[in-house]
Enzyme design. Sequence first.
Site, PDB file in Angstrom:
ATOM      1  CB  CYS A 106     -11.721   4.490 -52.871  1.00  0.00           C
ATOM      2  SG  CYS A 106     -10.414   3.968 -51.309  1.00  0.00           S
ATOM      3  CG  HIS A 107     -13.235   4.016 -48.023  1.00  0.00           C
ATOM      4  ND1 HIS A 107     -11.978   3.980 -48.381  1.00  0.00           N
ATOM      5  CD2 HIS A 107     -13.234   3.453 -46.990  1.00  0.00           C
ATOM      6  CE1 HIS A 107     -11.164   3.234 -47.540  1.00  0.00           C
ATOM      7  NE2 HIS A 107     -12.260   2.907 -46.662  1.00  0.00           N
TER       8      HIS A 107
END
Length: 180
Positions: A106-107
């Site tokens: 994800c991030h």
Amino acid sequence: MRIAFLAAPEGVEQVELTDPWQAAVDAGHEPVLVSTEAGEIQAFGHLDKADTFPVDEVVGDASAASFGGLVLPGGVANPDFLRMDDRAVRFVRDFFELGRPVAAICHAPWTLIEADVVRGRVLTSWPSLRTDIANAGGTWVDEQVKVCDHAPSRLVTSRKPDDLKAFCETYLEVFAEEAG
């Protein structure tokens, strides 16, 4: 194998911590929660507070050399706080310098960017990081899971919680190959 899971106290996406953690346990590994502070970390289900988890080791006292690999869970807050902590950034960079495998979802690549380990690599992430990855010298691809074998350390990346099954299977395969 001991596997470090690095998460900031201020908030990690719960499923991106718990699913890879359970996959490590099921595969016979020892997951270790490493954070920037002792105590507990706060998990979130997107924007809503979820469970808390006890910290096993503080990043300033932990050594990458004592782990076989590193998992970086996402959520927006977790990598944003980690990239502002010099000890956390150094801990991540140490895995690459030691040639240990790293997995990020994800991030989480924000922390990789801050550690300056993205240059020359092909990876995926949450789509909003595409420009950040390109500006850091990496190549962003829109794939469920991506393994980059760029020496000295193998990197497994994934985009989002919907990709967790493939992410967990792939990171465990790569970590096992590196350990073998």
